[in-house]
Write an enzyme that holds these catalytic residues in place. Structure first.
Site, PDB file in Angstrom:
ATOM      1  N   ARG A  20       5.239   3.768   3.653  1.00  0.00           N
ATOM      2  CA  ARG A  20       4.719   4.376   4.880  1.00  0.00           C
ATOM      3  C   ARG A  20       3.205   4.516   4.770  1.00  0.00           C
ATOM      4  O   ARG A  20       2.604   4.188   3.749  1.00  0.00           O
ATOM      5  CB  ARG A  20       5.363   5.744   5.105  1.00  0.00           C
ATOM      6  N   ILE A  22      -0.793   4.340   4.796  1.00  0.00           N
ATOM      7  CA  ILE A  22      -1.756   3.275   4.496  1.00  0.00           C
ATOM      8  C   ILE A  22      -1.074   2.114   3.801  1.00  0.00           C
ATOM      9  O   ILE A  22      -1.381   0.943   4.065  1.00  0.00           O
ATOM     10  CB  ILE A  22      -2.898   3.825   3.617  1.00  0.00           C
ATOM     11  N   VAL A  69       5.330   4.604 -10.369  1.00  0.00           N
ATOM     12  CA  VAL A  69       4.188   4.034 -11.093  1.00  0.00           C
ATOM     13  C   VAL A  69       3.837   4.811 -12.356  1.00  0.00           C
ATOM     14  O   VAL A  69       3.110   4.293 -13.218  1.00  0.00           O
ATOM     15  CB  VAL A  69       2.935   3.934 -10.185  1.00  0.00           C
ATOM     16  N   ASN A  95      -1.907   1.568  -4.066  1.00  0.00           N
ATOM     17  CA  ASN A  95      -1.993   2.578  -3.012  1.00  0.00           C
ATOM     18  C   ASN A  95      -1.272   3.875  -3.374  1.00  0.00           C
ATOM     19  O   ASN A  95      -1.572   4.933  -2.818  1.00  0.00           O
ATOM     20  CB  ASN A  95      -1.405   2.015  -1.720  1.00  0.00           C
ATOM     21  N   TYR A 163      -7.195  16.484  -7.482  1.00  0.00           N
ATOM     22  CA  TYR A 163      -7.256  15.269  -6.655  1.00  0.00           C
ATOM     23  C   TYR A 163      -8.651  14.644  -6.701  1.00  0.00           C
ATOM     24  O   TYR A 163      -8.801  13.431  -6.894  1.00  0.00           O
ATOM     25  CB  TYR A 163      -6.881  15.612  -5.215  1.00  0.00           C
TER      26      TYR A 163
END
Length: 258
Positions: A20, A22, A69, A95, A163
């Site tokens: 979903r 980007i 990942v 991504n 982040y």
């Protein structure tokens, strides 16, 4: 001559975290540009099935692979399976990423710090290392990492040192790999988006103060759209960007100008 440079005819592409937002927009961009196959990876099986179905219904050649990942062994297994089916991977778009915001640094617990770093930085590196090795063996390939304007600025009003640090690290990792691999035929670049209209950011519409900071701090006075980021990724993945490696392309509506 020039328009052909933007095409990915015959290329094998992989996009992580692509069920979903980007990621899925990027899948469509690469497929529309002529990629022979685009492999959609995601850790959510239901979302993955939906994404594959949606892209297939549009006539694009896609496949799905479940992938977390943060599991380096799983990354290797997925890479090997794709190479076994298609012979190579020409384009990798990293991504997959998460944000856990509104955690002041002085009270942020280890779990919150580690989870963001594990996905955004470690997971991205596992993918670069594994897929990049195959590209280096062939002497050709393009990797595009999804960073963030948060790697350049400190967001407000939300506290998210985890982040911000992870995305700054992604940018410098991008430059480091570009420097190591440039002479060996593999380009590594990154896009650094602003706030994008995705499900992950939908909460901002219920927070007037945060929305004021986000949009009011952007010269273009709006959030970005997924297709706008996917377009930059397509450019960086294509031969149109053949002289670019180690570049971090801001797609931020001018946010970093102020």
């Amino acid at each position: 001559m020039y328009l052909d440079k933007f095409k990915l005819t015959g290329k094998v592409a992989v996009v992580t975290g692509a069920a979903r937002g980007i990621g899925l927009a990027t899948v469509e961009a690469l497929a529309e540009a002529g990629a022979a196959i685009v492999v959609i990876t995601d850790m959510n099986a239901d979302l993955l099935r939906g994404a594959v179905g949606a892209m297939t219904a549009k006539g694009y050649r896609v496949e799905g692979e479940l992938l977390d990942v943060t599991d380096a062994k799983a990354v290797q297994r997925v890479h090997d399976a794709i190479v076994e089916r298609h012979g190579r991977v020409d384009v990798l778009v990293n991504n997959a990423g998460i944000a856990i915001s509104n955690h002041p640094a002085e009270t942020m617990v280890d779990e919150v710090w580690n989870k963001v770093i594990d996905v955004n930085l470690n997971g991205l590196f596992w993918c670069c290392r594994t897929f990049g090795k195959g590209m280096l063996e062939r002497g050709a390939g393009a990797i595009v990492n999804v960073g963030s304007m948060s790697g350049f600025i400190v967001n407000r009003p939300q506290e998210q040192a985890n982040y911000n640090a992870s995305k700054a690290a992604v940018h410098h990792l991008t430059r480091s790999l570009a420097a190591e691999w440039g002479a060996r035929g593999v380009r590594v670049n990154a896009v650094a988006p602003t706030y994008i209209e995705t499900e992950m950011n939908a909460y901002v519409y219920d927070d007037a103060e945060m929305y004021r900071h986000w949009v009011g701090g952007t010269p273009m006075n709006r959030m970005g759209k997924v297709d706008e980021v996917a377009s930059v990724i397509l450019f960086l993945a294509s031969e149109a960007a053949s002289l670019m490696t180690g570049s971090i392309v801001l797609a931020d509506g001018g946010y970093a100008c102020w």
